[in-house]
Design an enzyme around this catalytic site. Structure first.
Site, PDB file in Angstrom:
ATOM      1  N   CYS A  90       0.821  -1.218   0.000  1.00 22.93           N
ATOM      2  CA  CYS A  90       0.000   0.000   0.000  1.00 22.93           C
ATOM      3  C   CYS A  90       0.849   1.260   0.000  1.00 22.93           C
ATOM      4  CB  CYS A  90      -0.967  -0.048   1.176  1.00 22.93           C
ATOM      5  SG  CYS A  90      -1.770  -1.653   1.261  1.00 22.93           S
ATOM      6  N   HIS A 353      -9.880   1.170  -1.473  1.00 22.16           N
ATOM      7  CA  HIS A 353      -8.441   0.938  -1.479  1.00 22.16           C
ATOM      8  C   HIS A 353      -8.052  -0.072  -2.562  1.00 22.16           C
ATOM      9  CE1 HIS A 353      -4.446   0.377  -0.127  1.00 22.16           C
ATOM     10  NE2 HIS A 353      -4.646  -0.581   0.747  1.00 22.16           N
ATOM     11  N   CYS A 383       0.052   3.640   5.727  1.00 22.92           N
ATOM     12  CA  CYS A 383       0.681   2.384   6.144  1.00 22.92           C
ATOM     13  C   CYS A 383       0.712   1.389   4.990  1.00 22.92           C
ATOM     14  CB  CYS A 383      -0.059   1.790   7.336  1.00 22.92           C
ATOM     15  SG  CYS A 383      -1.725   1.250   6.943  1.00 22.92           S
TER      16      CYS A 383
HETATM   17  C1  LIG Z   1      -1.758  -1.763   4.243  1.00 28.21           C
HETATM   18  C2  LIG Z   1      -3.201  -1.747   4.130  1.00 28.21           C
HETATM   19  O1  LIG Z   1      -3.729  -1.001   3.365  1.00 28.21           O
HETATM   20  S1  LIG Z   1      -4.079  -2.714   5.124  1.00 28.21           S
HETATM   21  C3  LIG Z   1      -5.668  -2.767   4.468  1.00 28.21           C
HETATM   22  C4  LIG Z   1      -5.825  -3.852   3.522  1.00 28.21           C
HETATM   23  N1  LIG Z   1      -7.211  -4.031   3.304  1.00 28.21           N
HETATM   24  C5  LIG Z   1      -7.966  -4.669   4.183  1.00 28.21           C
HETATM   25  O2  LIG Z   1      -7.526  -5.166   5.215  1.00 28.21           O
HETATM   26  C6  LIG Z   1      -9.392  -4.745   3.806  1.00 28.21           C
HETATM   27  C7  LIG Z   1     -10.213  -4.378   4.987  1.00 28.21           C
HETATM   28  N2  LIG Z   1     -11.608  -4.622   4.647  1.00 28.21           N
HETATM   29  C8  LIG Z   1     -12.043  -5.821   4.634  1.00 28.21           C
HETATM   30  O3  LIG Z   1     -11.322  -6.703   4.954  1.00 28.21           O
HETATM   31  C9  LIG Z   1     -13.462  -5.912   4.190  1.00 28.21           C
HETATM   32  O4  LIG Z   1     -14.268  -5.271   5.096  1.00 28.21           O
HETATM   33  C10 LIG Z   1     -13.848  -7.326   3.936  1.00 28.21           C
HETATM   34  C11 LIG Z   1     -13.242  -7.589   2.597  1.00 28.21           C
HETATM   35  C12 LIG Z   1     -13.326  -8.344   4.921  1.00 28.21           C
HETATM   36  C13 LIG Z   1     -15.337  -7.506   4.012  1.00 28.21           C
HETATM   37  O5  LIG Z   1     -15.896  -6.974   2.905  1.00 28.21           O
HETATM   38  P1  LIG Z   1     -17.414  -7.252   2.615  1.00 28.21           P
HETATM   39  O6  LIG Z   1     -17.708  -8.698   2.729  1.00 28.21           O
HETATM   40  O7  LIG Z   1     -17.677  -6.548   1.349  1.00 28.21           O
HETATM   41  O8  LIG Z   1     -18.086  -6.577   3.897  1.00 28.21           O
HETATM   42  P2  LIG Z   1     -19.226  -5.548   3.887  1.00 28.21           P
HETATM   43  O9  LIG Z   1     -18.768  -4.263   3.347  1.00 28.21           O
HETATM   44  O10 LIG Z   1     -20.411  -6.209   3.261  1.00 28.21           O
HETATM   45  O11 LIG Z   1     -19.477  -5.299   5.426  1.00 28.21           O
HETATM   46  C14 LIG Z   1     -19.894  -6.331   6.309  1.00 28.21           C
HETATM   47  C15 LIG Z   1     -21.166  -5.881   6.998  1.00 28.21           C
HETATM   48  O12 LIG Z   1     -20.961  -4.591   7.604  1.00 28.21           O
HETATM   49  C16 LIG Z   1     -21.937  -3.685   7.138  1.00 28.21           C
HETATM   50  N3  LIG Z   1     -21.335  -2.371   6.953  1.00 28.21           N
HETATM   51  C17 LIG Z   1     -20.153  -2.097   6.326  1.00 28.21           C
HETATM   52  N4  LIG Z   1     -19.938  -0.785   6.335  1.00 28.21           N
HETATM   53  C18 LIG Z   1     -20.994  -0.209   6.972  1.00 28.21           C
HETATM   54  C19 LIG Z   1     -21.334   1.128   7.298  1.00 28.21           C
HETATM   55  N5  LIG Z   1     -20.535   2.137   6.984  1.00 28.21           N
HETATM   56  N6  LIG Z   1     -22.491   1.352   7.964  1.00 28.21           N
HETATM   57  C20 LIG Z   1     -23.300   0.333   8.304  1.00 28.21           C
HETATM   58  N7  LIG Z   1     -23.020  -0.969   8.011  1.00 28.21           N
HETATM   59  C21 LIG Z   1     -21.883  -1.231   7.352  1.00 28.21           C
HETATM   60  C22 LIG Z   1     -22.412  -4.235   5.798  1.00 28.21           C
HETATM   61  O13 LIG Z   1     -23.714  -3.793   5.488  1.00 28.21           O
HETATM   62  C23 LIG Z   1     -22.358  -5.714   6.051  1.00 28.21           C
HETATM   63  O14 LIG Z   1     -23.504  -6.073   6.782  1.00 28.21           O
HETATM   64  P3  LIG Z   1     -24.288  -7.463   6.436  1.00 28.21           P
HETATM   65  O15 LIG Z   1     -23.283  -8.545   6.738  1.00 28.21           O
HETATM   66  O16 LIG Z   1     -25.451  -7.432   7.355  1.00 28.21           O
HETATM   67  O17 LIG Z   1     -24.613  -7.379   4.985  1.00 28.21           O
END
Ligand SMILES: CC(=O)SCCNC(=O)CCNC(=O)[C@H](O)C(C)(C)COP(=O)(O)OP(=O)(O)OC[C@H]1O[C@@H](n2cnc3c(N)ncnc32)[C@H](O)[C@@H]1OP(=O)(O)O
Length: 397
Positions: A90, A353, A383
């Site tokens: 990243c 991202h 990060c």
């Molecule tokens: C060096 C770096 O950059 S480190 C970073 C690297 N990237 C990461 O680590 C990614 C981090 N993110 C993730 O890991 C993701 O959240 C994932 C991929 C695990 C999950 O993604 P998804 O399966 O698409 O999750 P999703 O966005 O649907 O969210 C899960 C739940 O939270 C809810 N939710 C998510 N955001 C919100 C919000 N802002 N408000 C309300 N509810 C929310 C969704 O509606 C969902 O609910 P449901 O299960 O009842 O449908």
């Protein structure tokens, strides 16, 4: 401190960022990046032939990645150049810009294109031969989710490393994390206000062929989750006992972003508004202790500031790649960054991202914010996998 690395006014772009498995999901990111670069060059009236080198930043394997940079350059309109391909998780955006600056500072290149592109959608599922495994049984790897869920050295999921940093720095409550998510979402809305006036300053719409007869144009970010106190409150922390819910972290996305790094004279020639001067002043990097990724951002930022001879009080704007709310909460606490200059107009926690392009888009938005402010110094920091981070300082006159 850099002396010779300038960016032309409007010599930069970002595509919209599209949540994974949405409109960009079926397109090789090298091809999509090249198509968007062509559109950027046409829109600005630039010739692809003017570049003497290209830094290509990307982190997720695509078909024919072995040829990535020369193939990309040929597709964007200049089959006589190539250059380094940067893959630093990243930190790829900041490090690609740094690499181009080093090309300028060493007089190796005069006019470099920095292009960063990635696709989290439909990520590679790699099969590694394992002749010594039982019966030659293969080793398999899901590039995206396996690596989100465990650092092979730190042995922790990325979200857990952020929770570790919160615990080391006096703790962060779920309420504080939710409040930061809401604040960052509201700041993102500053960029979509007035018919997305801020985003239109740099965003290049992307054409996507979805069938033989149908092409759509994606003009805006896709798949953004609104963050409200009521929506976030019921979400449980991902790590039991922690503070970060799914609503307080970034989502994987697809997209691309880039800019031109060139000499002061060429930057002036290529600038739309010749009264604006944009200079890259410095770069910083750091590695934090094992399984504490978010802790690397502050020392990387402090290094970039020190190299530029600046302090936080000199800054007019700060942008971060903030995959987790904890990143900004702890960095803000440790560095004393004023809330009103911290991540206005959006950040990756909200717009998503795509990895390589994330830091580049943040830098492009930082430049546009500094121009709106009438000039000043800006800091980008973010990060990266392996408990690392990178940062840049930009000056706009
Ligand atoms: C060096 C770096 O950059 S480190 C970073 C690297 N990237 C990461 O680590 C990614 C981090 N993110 C993730 O890991 C993701 O959240 C994932 C991929 C695990 C999950 O993604 P998804 O399966 O698409 O999750 P999703 O966005 O649907 O969210 C899960 C739940 O939270 C809810 N939710 C998510 N955001 C919100 C919000 N802002 N408000 C309300 N509810 C929310 C969704 O509606 C969902 O609910 P449901 O299960 O009842 O449908």
């Amino acid at each position: 401190m850099f002396q010779k690395s300038f960016i032309p006014h409007k010599g930069y772009w970002s595509s919209p960022f599209s949540r994974w498995q949405m409109s960009f999901q079926n397109i090789n990111s090298i091809e999509l990046g090249a198509a968007t670069t062509r559109k950027f060059l046409e829109t600005r009236g630039y010739e692809a032939a003017m570049f003497d080198g290209c830094v290509l930043g990307m982190t997720i394997g695509q078909k024919s990645w072995f040829y990535a940079n020369p193939w990309f350059c040929a597709m964007m309109g200049n089959d006589r150049i190539s250059g380094p391909t940067v893959s630093q998780a990243c930190a790829t955006g900041a490090t690609s810009i740094y690499t181009a600056c080093m090309g300028l500072e060493s007089d190796t290149y005069q006019n470099m294109l920095v292009a960063t592109t990635d696709r989290c959608s439909n990520g590679p599922h790699t099969i590694w031969p394992n002749p010594k495994g039982p019966g030659g049984e293969v080793i398999s790897e899901n590039w995206l989710m396996d690596n989100f869920n465990q650092d092979p050295y730190g042995k922790e999921a990325m979200v857990k490393t952020a929770e570790n940093v919160a615990a080391d720095n006096g703790g962060v409550s779920k309420e504080e994390s939710d409040a930061m998510a809401v604040r960052r979402y509201e700041q993102y809305l500053m960029s979509t206000a007035d018919d997305s006036a801020f985003q239109k300053e740099y965003m290049i719409p992307v054409d996507v062929k979805i069938s033989k007869k149908k092409t759509i144009t994606v003009e805006a970010d896709e798949g953004i989750s609104p963050c409200t106190p009521e929506g976030l409150a019921p979400l449980k922390p991902v790590v039991p006992g922690g503070c970060i819910s799914f609503g307080a972290q970034t989502h994987p996305a697809d997209g691309n972003a880039g800019l031109i790094v060139t000499t002061k004279e060429k930057a002036r020639e290529l600038s739309q508004d010749k009264s604006v001067t944009i200079q890259v002043l410095s770069y910083g990097y750091a590695r934090a202790k094992k399984a504490h990724m978010a802790a690397a951002v502050t020392p990387a930022a402090e290094m970039a500031l020190a190299k530029a001879g600046l302090e936080v009080k000199d800054l007019s704007a700060v942008k971060t790649h903030n995959p987790f709310t904890v990143n900004d909460i702890i960095m803000g606490r440790l560095m004393g960054i004023p809330g009103d200059i911290f991540n206005n107009y959006g950040s990756s926690m909200v717009f998503g991202h795509p990895q390589g392009p994330t830091g580049t888009r943040c830098t492009v938005e930082l430049i546009e914010e500094l121009i709106k402010l009438g000039g000043g110094y800006g800091l980008f920091a973010g990060c990266a996998a392996g408990d690392t981070a990178a940062a840049l300082v930009i000056k706009v006159n």
